[in-house]
Design a protein around this motif. Structure first.
Motif, PDB file in Angstrom:
ATOM      1  N   ALA A  15     108.286  45.678   2.010  1.00  0.00           N
ATOM      2  CA  ALA A  15     108.694  47.067   2.234  1.00  0.00           C
ATOM      3  C   ALA A  15     108.529  47.454   3.706  1.00  0.00           C
ATOM      4  CB  ALA A  15     107.878  48.003   1.343  1.00  0.00           C
ATOM      5  N   GLN A  16     107.456  47.011   4.325  1.00  0.00           N
ATOM      6  CA  GLN A  16     107.229  47.336   5.738  1.00  0.00           C
ATOM      7  C   GLN A  16     108.305  46.742   6.629  1.00  0.00           C
ATOM      8  OE1 GLN A  16     103.186  45.963   6.305  1.00  0.00           O
ATOM      9  NE2 GLN A  16     102.484  48.085   6.472  1.00  0.00           N
ATOM     10  N   VAL A  17     108.726  45.527   6.335  1.00  0.00           N
ATOM     11  CA  VAL A  17     109.756  44.879   7.148  1.00  0.00           C
ATOM     12  C   VAL A  17     111.041  45.699   7.112  1.00  0.00           C
ATOM     13  CG1 VAL A  17     111.287  42.865   7.265  1.00  0.00           C
ATOM     14  CG2 VAL A  17     108.822  42.555   7.021  1.00  0.00           C
ATOM     15  N   TYR A  18     111.405  46.168   5.934  1.00  0.00           N
ATOM     16  CA  TYR A  18     112.645  46.930   5.804  1.00  0.00           C
ATOM     17  C   TYR A  18     112.487  48.386   6.234  1.00  0.00           C
ATOM     18  CZ  TYR A  18     115.324  43.151   3.919  1.00  0.00           C
ATOM     19  OH  TYR A  18     116.006  41.973   3.800  1.00  0.00           O
ATOM     20  N   ALA A  19     111.276  48.875   6.351  1.00  0.00           N
ATOM     21  CA  ALA A  19     111.052  50.265   6.773  1.00  0.00           C
ATOM     22  C   ALA A  19     111.024  50.419   8.289  1.00  0.00           C
ATOM     23  CB  ALA A  19     109.730  50.777   6.188  1.00  0.00           C
ATOM     24  N   ARG A  20     110.867  49.320   9.009  1.00  0.00           N
ATOM     25  CA  ARG A  20     110.840  49.390  10.481  1.00  0.00           C
ATOM     26  C   ARG A  20     112.198  49.781  11.015  1.00  0.00           C
ATOM     27  NH1 ARG A  20     109.289  43.779  11.987  1.00  0.00           N
ATOM     28  NH2 ARG A  20     107.972  43.528  10.194  1.00  0.00           N
ATOM     29  N   PRO A  21     112.216  50.670  12.016  1.00  0.00           N
ATOM     30  CA  PRO A  21     113.510  50.998  12.617  1.00  0.00           C
ATOM     31  C   PRO A  21     114.067  49.798  13.363  1.00  0.00           C
ATOM     32  CG  PRO A  21     111.718  52.071  13.813  1.00  0.00           C
ATOM     33  CD  PRO A  21     111.107  51.375  12.628  1.00  0.00           C
ATOM     34  N   PRO A  22     115.383  49.665  13.394  1.00  0.00           N
ATOM     35  CA  PRO A  22     115.970  48.566  14.156  1.00  0.00           C
ATOM     36  C   PRO A  22     115.647  48.718  15.636  1.00  0.00           C
ATOM     37  CG  PRO A  22     117.671  49.990  13.213  1.00  0.00           C
ATOM     38  CD  PRO A  22     116.349  50.514  12.753  1.00  0.00           C
ATOM     39  N   ARG A  23     115.676  47.610  16.338  1.00  0.00           N
ATOM     40  CA  ARG A  23     115.338  47.627  17.763  1.00  0.00           C
ATOM     41  C   ARG A  23     116.254  48.546  18.570  1.00  0.00           C
ATOM     42  NH1 ARG A  23     114.468  41.296  18.087  1.00  0.00           N
ATOM     43  NH2 ARG A  23     112.416  41.241  17.191  1.00  0.00           N
ATOM     44  N   HIS A  24     117.495  48.689  18.140  1.00  0.00           N
ATOM     45  CA  HIS A  24     118.448  49.489  18.912  1.00  0.00           C
ATOM     46  C   HIS A  24     118.318  50.985  18.630  1.00  0.00           C
ATOM     47  CE1 HIS A  24     120.468  48.790  15.060  1.00  0.00           C
ATOM     48  NE2 HIS A  24     121.046  49.945  15.271  1.00  0.00           N
ATOM     49  N   ALA A  25     117.469  51.387  17.666  1.00  0.00           N
ATOM     50  CA  ALA A  25     117.321  52.808  17.347  1.00  0.00           C
ATOM     51  C   ALA A  25     116.512  53.493  18.451  1.00  0.00           C
ATOM     52  CB  ALA A  25     116.626  52.977  16.010  1.00  0.00           C
ATOM     53  N   VAL A  26     117.042  54.577  18.950  1.00  0.00           N
ATOM     54  CA  VAL A  26     116.407  55.325  20.030  1.00  0.00           C
ATOM     55  C   VAL A  26     115.855  56.628  19.447  1.00  0.00           C
ATOM     56  CG1 VAL A  26     116.815  56.474  22.244  1.00  0.00           C
ATOM     57  CG2 VAL A  26     118.005  54.342  21.696  1.00  0.00           C
ATOM     58  N   PRO A  27     114.570  56.944  19.733  1.00  0.00           N
ATOM     59  CA  PRO A  27     114.008  58.189  19.217  1.00  0.00           C
ATOM     60  C   PRO A  27     114.898  59.385  19.570  1.00  0.00           C
ATOM     61  CG  PRO A  27     112.281  56.865  20.205  1.00  0.00           C
ATOM     62  CD  PRO A  27     113.599  56.191  20.523  1.00  0.00           C
ATOM     63  N   GLY A  28     115.091  60.264  18.590  1.00  0.00           N
ATOM     64  CA  GLY A  28     115.899  61.464  18.802  1.00  0.00           C
ATOM     65  C   GLY A  28     117.364  61.287  18.433  1.00  0.00           C
ATOM     66  N   THR A  29     117.795  60.045  18.172  1.00  0.00           N
ATOM     67  CA  THR A  29     119.194  59.808  17.826  1.00  0.00           C
ATOM     68  C   THR A  29     119.345  59.739  16.310  1.00  0.00           C
ATOM     69  OG1 THR A  29     119.005  57.400  17.820  1.00  0.00           O
ATOM     70  CG2 THR A  29     119.551  58.465  19.937  1.00  0.00           C
ATOM     71  N   ALA A  31      94.252  35.343  -7.678  1.00  0.00           N
ATOM     72  CA  ALA A  31      94.530  35.368  -6.235  1.00  0.00           C
ATOM     73  C   ALA A  31      96.026  35.539  -5.988  1.00  0.00           C
ATOM     74  CB  ALA A  31      94.021  34.089  -5.577  1.00  0.00           C
ATOM     75  N   LEU A  32      96.850  34.852  -6.769  1.00  0.00           N
ATOM     76  CA  LEU A  32      98.298  34.967  -6.606  1.00  0.00           C
ATOM     77  C   LEU A  32      98.782  36.377  -6.948  1.00  0.00           C
ATOM     78  CD1 LEU A  32     100.917  33.569  -5.817  1.00  0.00           C
ATOM     79  CD2 LEU A  32     101.135  32.807  -8.198  1.00  0.00           C
ATOM     80  N   LEU A  33      98.202  36.987  -7.960  1.00  0.00           N
ATOM     81  CA  LEU A  33      98.578  38.370  -8.310  1.00  0.00           C
ATOM     82  C   LEU A  33      98.262  39.341  -7.172  1.00  0.00           C
ATOM     83  CD1 LEU A  33      97.485  38.563 -12.047  1.00  0.00           C
ATOM     84  CD2 LEU A  33      99.824  38.641 -11.147  1.00  0.00           C
ATOM     85  N   VAL A  34      97.087  39.201  -6.597  1.00  0.00           N
ATOM     86  CA  VAL A  34      96.709  40.075  -5.478  1.00  0.00           C
ATOM     87  C   VAL A  34      97.622  39.811  -4.285  1.00  0.00           C
ATOM     88  CG1 VAL A  34      94.875  40.622  -3.826  1.00  0.00           C
ATOM     89  CG2 VAL A  34      94.328  40.312  -6.245  1.00  0.00           C
ATOM     90  N   TYR A  35      97.872  38.542  -3.990  1.00  0.00           N
ATOM     91  CA  TYR A  35      98.745  38.191  -2.870  1.00  0.00           C
ATOM     92  C   TYR A  35     100.164  38.715  -3.101  1.00  0.00           C
ATOM     93  CZ  TYR A  35     101.171  35.474   0.655  1.00  0.00           C
ATOM     94  OH  TYR A  35     101.949  35.111   1.725  1.00  0.00           O
ATOM     95  N   ALA A  36     100.644  38.628  -4.339  1.00  0.00           N
ATOM     96  CA  ALA A  36     101.993  39.124  -4.653  1.00  0.00           C
ATOM     97  C   ALA A  36     102.100  40.608  -4.349  1.00  0.00           C
ATOM     98  CB  ALA A  36     102.332  38.846  -6.114  1.00  0.00           C
ATOM     99  N   ARG A  37     101.054  41.340  -4.656  1.00  0.00           N
ATOM    100  CA  ARG A  37     101.042  42.769  -4.321  1.00  0.00           C
ATOM    101  C   ARG A  37     101.126  42.966  -2.804  1.00  0.00           C
ATOM    102  NH1 ARG A  37      95.584  45.349  -5.175  1.00  0.00           N
ATOM    103  NH2 ARG A  37      95.344  44.507  -3.095  1.00  0.00           N
ATOM    104  N   GLU A  38     100.348  42.201  -2.087  1.00  0.00           N
ATOM    105  CA  GLU A  38     100.343  42.326  -0.623  1.00  0.00           C
ATOM    106  C   GLU A  38     101.691  41.950  -0.029  1.00  0.00           C
ATOM    107  OE1 GLU A  38      97.911  43.717   1.163  1.00  0.00           O
ATOM    108  OE2 GLU A  38      96.916  44.061  -0.755  1.00  0.00           O
ATOM    109  N   ILE A  39     102.319  40.912  -0.558  1.00  0.00           N
ATOM    110  CA  ILE A  39     103.615  40.494  -0.017  1.00  0.00           C
ATOM    111  C   ILE A  39     104.681  41.528  -0.355  1.00  0.00           C
ATOM    112  CG2 ILE A  39     104.491  39.032  -1.883  1.00  0.00           C
ATOM    113  CD1 ILE A  39     104.575  38.053   1.768  1.00  0.00           C
ATOM    114  N   ALA A  40     104.537  42.207  -1.486  1.00  0.00           N
ATOM    115  CA  ALA A  40     105.487  43.278  -1.829  1.00  0.00           C
ATOM    116  C   ALA A  40     105.401  44.412  -0.815  1.00  0.00           C
ATOM    117  CB  ALA A  40     105.211  43.794  -3.241  1.00  0.00           C
ATOM    118  N   PHE A  41     104.199  44.793  -0.450  1.00  0.00           N
ATOM    119  CA  PHE A  41     104.039  45.840   0.567  1.00  0.00           C
ATOM    120  C   PHE A  41     104.545  45.360   1.927  1.00  0.00           C
ATOM    121  CE2 PHE A  41     100.770  47.562  -2.397  1.00  0.00           C
ATOM    122  CZ  PHE A  41     101.364  48.797  -2.601  1.00  0.00           C
ATOM    123  N   ALA A  42     104.301  44.110   2.245  1.00  0.00           N
ATOM    124  CA  ALA A  42     104.783  43.559   3.516  1.00  0.00           C
ATOM    125  C   ALA A  42     106.309  43.574   3.557  1.00  0.00           C
ATOM    126  CB  ALA A  42     104.256  42.142   3.720  1.00  0.00           C
TER     127      ALA A  42
END
Length: 168
Positions: free
Chosen positions: A147-161, A134-145
């Motif tokens: 990556a998602q946190v760091y892949a999100r654009p910052p709140r101040h980013a405006v489309p097209g800029t 269970a911990l191995l599977v969860y570790a995989r999921e937390i790794a993807f999570a």
């Protein structure tokens, strides 16, 4: 139609879990595991020791949330859960600017290693392999999570800029 009595009583829900003794032990040890993870970060991660107390506090909350989210995930592994929200939602978005992705990965790895080293103590006899898997599977999921946190654009980013194009 009324709900069955067992779903209203938390103790009864434990008894319905196929690994109820391990789940109870995991719940009881979550605070200790978080403290051990924070102590290990302090011992092994120089960047953690050098951080301001406020950021160290936020990282501690993220570690605690990660362990709590794992416990909930172990309780109901088939239930859809937003791990990134459960774990990283406890910290302010600014923390992703204060610590790098590499540092976040080290923090997550350290917490997972602490949890893994405690499996023999936490798991009820005979459940060690179930908890380890269970911990191995969860570790995989937390790794993807992570990556998602760091892949999100910052709140101040405006489309097209230019700031937005970095994230799109």
């Amino acid at each position: 139609m009324p709900e069955p009595e067992s779903s209203k009583n938390p103790a009864a829900r434990h008894d319905l879990h196929p690994h109820s003794a391990t789940l109870k032990r995991l719940e009881k040890s979550s605070g200790s595991l978080a403290a051990q993870a924070i102590a290990r970060m302090d011992e092994t991660l120089p960047w953690y020791r050098a951080m301001p107390p406020e950021n160290r506090s936020w990282i501690g909350l993220v570690a605690q949330a990660g362990i709590a989210a794992f416990t909930e995930w172990f309780r109901r592994p088939d239930a859809p859960q937003a791990i990134s929200t459960d774990v990283f939602g406890t910290a302010p978005r600014e923390l992703t600017r204060a610590i790098t992705l590499r540092q976040t990965v080290e923090m997550v790895r350290t917490t997972i290693e602490v949890m893994e080293s405690a499996i023999d103590e936490v798991a009820a006899p005979g459940d060690e392999s179930v908890l380890r898997e269970a911990l191995l599977v969860y570790a995989r999921e937390i790794a993807f999570a992570t990556a998602q946190v760091y892949a999100r654009p910052p709140r101040h980013a405006v489309p097209g800029t230019r700031a937005w194009s970095r994230w799109s």
